[in-house]
Motif scaffolding. Structure first.
Motif, mmCIF file in Angstrom:
data_model
loop_
_atom_site.group_PDB
_atom_site.id
_atom_site.type_symbol
_atom_site.label_atom_id
_atom_site.label_comp_id
_atom_site.label_asym_id
_atom_site.label_seq_id
_atom_site.Cartn_x
_atom_site.Cartn_y
_atom_site.Cartn_z
ATOM 1 N N PHE A 5 47.409 33.840 39.173
ATOM 2 C CA PHE A 5 45.980 33.601 39.348
ATOM 3 C C PHE A 5 45.432 34.240 40.628
ATOM 4 N N LYS A 6 46.236 34.299 41.670
ATOM 5 C CA LYS A 6 45.724 34.858 42.927
ATOM 6 C C LYS A 6 45.387 36.334 42.767
ATOM 7 N N GLN A 7 46.257 37.072 42.102
ATOM 8 C CA GLN A 7 46.015 38.494 41.896
ATOM 9 C C GLN A 7 44.883 38.719 40.899
ATOM 10 N N VAL A 8 44.905 37.962 39.808
ATOM 11 C CA VAL A 8 43.920 38.139 38.732
ATOM 12 C C VAL A 8 42.521 37.772 39.196
ATOM 13 N N GLU A 9 42.376 36.663 39.925
ATOM 14 C CA GLU A 9 41.041 36.222 40.342
ATOM 15 C C GLU A 9 40.420 37.190 41.344
ATOM 16 N N ALA A 10 41.207 37.659 42.290
ATOM 17 C CA ALA A 10 40.688 38.635 43.256
ATOM 18 C C ALA A 10 40.297 39.929 42.554
ATOM 19 N N LYS A 11 41.079 40.333 41.596
ATOM 20 C CA LYS A 11 40.823 41.568 40.840
ATOM 21 C C LYS A 11 39.482 41.520 40.127
ATOM 22 N N TRP A 12 39.215 40.429 39.431
ATOM 23 C CA TRP A 12 38.000 40.379 38.604
ATOM 24 C C TRP A 12 36.760 40.074 39.431
ATOM 25 N N GLN A 13 36.912 39.345 40.506
ATOM 26 C CA GLN A 13 35.759 39.137 41.395
ATOM 27 C C GLN A 13 35.302 40.466 41.988
ATOM 28 N N LYS A 14 36.262 41.326 42.309
ATOM 29 C CA LYS A 14 35.932 42.650 42.833
ATOM 30 C C LYS A 14 35.258 43.489 41.760
ATOM 31 N N LYS A 15 35.786 43.454 40.537
ATOM 32 C CA LYS A 15 35.213 44.240 39.437
ATOM 33 C C LYS A 15 33.783 43.788 39.119
ATOM 34 N N TRP A 16 33.539 42.480 39.105
ATOM 35 C CA TRP A 16 32.186 41.981 38.835
ATOM 36 C C TRP A 16 31.209 42.492 39.892
ATOM 37 N N GLU A 17 31.663 42.446 41.149
ATOM 38 C CA GLU A 17 30.790 42.869 42.240
ATOM 39 C C GLU A 17 30.496 44.364 42.155
ATOM 40 N N GLU A 18 31.522 45.160 41.876
ATOM 41 C CA GLU A 18 31.343 46.613 41.774
ATOM 42 C C GLU A 18 30.439 46.983 40.610
#
Length: 800
Positions: A5-18
């Motif tokens: 979850f730590k890797q996945v959540e950071a990944k998608w929060q970044k993608k949403w922002e970008e």
């Protein structure tokens, strides 16, 4: 699938922002949907899990709406002026600006870490000059329209915070901020004339979709009553005392009057009042009491009879004494009341203590033992004698008052005008200049914002004086009207000011020429759905509805009501079942939960823990159940294969899509999640699942646990973001099972079950039952007396 979850959540929060995935588009061709949550006060403690629950309801709705093809505005901001920040700044020896910025940064980090789909491009901060410029602008427009006035009054003063508080901010005689006892203090106060909008605020409730208890609380807060104003002449002078009553039918039972100890008639005629020293002493004692203490029903009755002023009952001409007593307030009604001890409990107790006549005017009780407050036949009441209907009695008396010129029908409100100033530094400066020649002069619009000066010493002054009064460079100025020497107003606005219109600024947060562009306002307003705490459905909501209605009357907003729909969430209690409080040590920090379980588990749990509108205690073992639920969904990736539909799961899928879709709209988030849990059980029982079906489940899950959903969506080959994929639809015909399990009885006792087509004909159902492996031998060789088939429910074969 192993889910980090730590890797996945950071990944998608970044993608949403970008991808700027959640930024709303002005004037989109898509249908618009504006969801609003109460923007937080950024305290130094940061957020607790109660904030997460408060925002999660419309977070789910917003994500679903985007997937349904709506252009969604789901903004966030910070209500950052106010006493808590200033008190923290004083304690930590920091400027409130530094404290505010630090707190906003902390809140922003927490919100983003949970994965909320806010439009971060529209953030507002009520302490920003570009924002409070328009708060001041609205204030000046109200001043122009006669809705702002200044008066000297007894106010609620907190000696600890050194600030004047409105009635709403000092309920129960306690300061809303520090919970210290408040005292009464005479001071010049700025007011907003909210009572001028009382009827509009009531009428507007007929046009909105609010929860019934929210509407009722607002109705009660406004407190409209219909009654009569009646004039009581004084025997000794050409003066009248005017009272308001909802029970003019009881006027013949008035045997004394009570006025507020501060009533101006006492000063006017003090030379002829023979016991003026006693009245002055009593008034001094009252000044030490809070309004809450003075108006308590259950307390000893105190007062002083005025020796030198006598009232005349206008309907029977009888002379009646006038008392002063602490329970009558100048700020309520007219500052004078009529007393009918036979039919009012407080008046009865007062009359008994002071030996005043008690005259029955409504038959039905024993007034020697207590006041009779029920209905009955009018007696000792002149023109009303013999009437038995209260409505008829009131109507007859109203007509009599008008005929005799001694009174008239009228309306009163429990809600009072809004005390709108604070004697603290950290607030919007009130844009007013005081000139000896011109009086009260507004700061010109082109000079807005009137900026809060940078100061090092912002501690409150003694005796209720604003710290701004100690800054000559701010105070001393020129009158905008005559150019002469003048002084600025040094009080600041209350925290409620910035929150009374923030929903409008979200629509156009960077506009320097108006608080918002009229075309954008027409596109986005009204707010489609507003959710918040029940503690704000009176003060904040009534204040903001008042401001909005005023702006509507000015012609600068397109709708009369700001919020089309309003709902509320329940509290999250501490693990001990008590309200979360830092002093109790039972506050749960969302960061701690995300560290251990991840954001998706937290998001799912706060919505699964119980009915969304009810309070529920935090329970970590239940949260672990939500963690297991998401892990089971993650593991489905390894099971899924092929495409299309699994026949034995088709009905379960359509039922789940329908259940989740409708439950979200009704804020039944816990049962929506439960229905997905049930579907997962069906899938594991079936031991099979297609990739198409998993993609449906992932989309249903996305508003609740978006990070896991995005990861699975990507792995399954879904196009674009799951958060923007199409919401699944159900086929109503396929929500009904094609086959049902029916119990088979012999002589009323269940012996077996059979699976039959839905709505199977009786003859076919009975024939199938007779061939069942358990039923056939049980009826062999016996006489069948009767065969009964209730479609889709039961079969009963009677034998002997």
């Amino acid at each position: 699938m192993k889910y980090d979850f730590k890797q996945v959540e950071a990944k998608w929060q970044k993608k949403w922002e970008e991808a700027k995935a959640f930024e709303a588009e002005d004037f989109s061709n898509k249908p618009k949907y504006y969801n609003l949550v109460e923007f937080p006060y950024p305290s130094g403690h940061g957020m607790h899990v109660g904030h997460i629950k408060a925002y999660s309801g419309l977070e789910v709705v917003s994500r679903k709406r985007r997937m349904q093809g709506y252009n969604v505005l789901f903004p966030i901001g910070f209500d950052a002026y106010g006493l808590p920040t200033e008190n923290t700044a004083i304690k930590d020896n920091l400027h409130p600006r530094i404290v505010t910025d630090r707190n906003i940064e902390k809140f922003t980090s927490q919100l983003k870490r949970v994965g909320f789909s806010f439009d971060w491009s529209r953030v507002v901060d009520t302490t920003d000059e570009g924002y409070y410029r328009w708060t001041q602008w609205i204030f000046l427009k109200m001043l122009e329209q006669g809705l702002v006035f200044r008066d000297t009054a007894l106010v609620n003063y907190c000696p600890s915070c050194k600030v004047v508080l409105s009635n709403e901010d000092s309920q129960g005689g306690k300061c809303d901020i520090c919970h210290s006892d408040i005292v009464q203090k005479s001071k010049a106060v700025w007011y907003l004339r909210i009572t001028a909008y009382a009827d509009k605020l009531l009428q507007g409730l007929e046009d909105v979709d609010y929860l019934p208890n929210i509407k009722q609380q607002q109705v009660n807060w406004i407190g409209k009553s219909t009654g009569a104003f009646v004039n009581f002449s004084l025997k000794e002078c050409d003066e009248k005392l005017r009272i308001y009553t909802t029970r003019c039918d009881t006027l013949y039972g008035v045997t004394f009057m009570v006025i507020a100890p501060e009533h101006p008639i006492i000063q006017k005629y003090r030379e002829q009042i023979r016991n003026i020293d006693a009245l002055d002493a009593y008034r001094e004692e009252c000044a030490k009491k809070t309004e809450f203490e003075r108006t308590q029903l259950v307390k000893e009755k105190t007062g002083v009879c005025i020796d030198g002023l006598t009232a005349i009952n206008p309907v029977n001409g009888k002379e009646i004494p006038i008392y002063i007593s602490d329970y009558v307030m100048m700020g309520y009604g007219t500052g004078a009341i009529m007393a009918v001890p036979a039919h009012d409990e407080r008046d009865w107790a007062f009359a008994k203590k002071f030996g005043i006549d008690i005259i029955e005017v409504i038959k039905g009780g024993d007034i020697t033992k207590g006041a009779y407050t029920g209905d009955g036949e009018m007696v000792n009441s002149g023109i009303l004698n013999g009437l038995t209907n209260k409505k008829d009695s009131i109507a007859r008396m109203l007509a009599h008052l008008a005929e005799q010129g001694i009174g008239e029908e009228g309306v009163q409100y429990k809600m009072k005008d809004w005390a709108f100033n604070r004697q603290r530094y950290w607030g919007e400066p009130i844009p007013i200049v005081h000139c000896e020649h011109c009086g009260i002069v507004p700061v010109p619009y082109e000079e807005l914002p009137l900026r809060l000066p940078e100061v090092k010493n912002f501690e409150p002054g003694e005796g209720g004086e604003s710290p701004l009064a100690k800054i000559p460079a701010f105070v001393n100025c020129k009158c905008p009207k005559c150019g002469g020497d003048a002084k600025r107003e040094t009080d600041t606005m209350p925290q409620w000011a910035g929150s009374s219109w923030y929903f409008l600024r979200y629509i156009d947060p960077k506009n320097e020429n108006a608080f918002a562009d009229p075309e954008k306002l027409s596109y986005w307003m009204p707010v489609d759905w507003y959710n918040g705490g029940m503690e704000h459905v009176t003060r904040h909501m009534i204040y903001s509805r008042f401001w909005h209605k005023f702006l509507y009357d000015l012609g600068v907003v397109p709708c009369a009501e700001p919020y089309a729909k309003r709902t509320a969430q329940g509290l999250i209690l501490g693990p001990d079942g008590e309200k979360m409080s830092k002093s109790k040590g039972n506050v749960v920090d969302p960061n701690d939960v995300v560290d251990v379980f991840g954001a998706d588990v937290l998001r799912t749990y706060v919505l699964f823990m119980g009915d969304y509108g009810s309070a529920a205690p935090w329970n970590e073992s239940s949260m672990k159940g939500c963690k297991r639920f998401l892990e089971r969904i993650s593991d489905l990736y390894d099971m899924a294969s092929g495409n299309g539909v699994t026949p034995k799961l088709e009905t379960a899928f359509h039922k789940t899509i329908k259940k989740v879709s409708t439950d979200i709209e009704e804020m039944k988030f816990n049962t929506a999640i439960a229905s997905m849990m049930a579907l997962i059980n069906d899938i594991y029982d079936a031991k099979t699942l297609t990739r198409d079906e998993l993609m449906i489940l992932v989309r249903l899950l996305c508003p609740f646990a978006p990070h896991l959903s995005e990861e699975l969506w990507e792995m399954l080959g879904g196009e674009g973001l799951c958060s923007l994929a199409a919401w699944p639809e159900w086929d109503e015909a396929k929500t009904v099972e094609s086959a049902v399990e029916v119990a088979v009885q012999i002589n009323g006792k269940v012996r077996s079950t059979v699976v039959l087509p839905l709505n199977c004909p009786a003859a076919e159902a009975i024939a199938t039952a007779k061939q069942d492996a358990r039923i056939a031998p049980a009826i062999e060789g016996k006489t069948i007396v009767k065969e009964i088939s209730i479609p889709n429910k039961i079969i009963n074969i009677v034998v002997r």
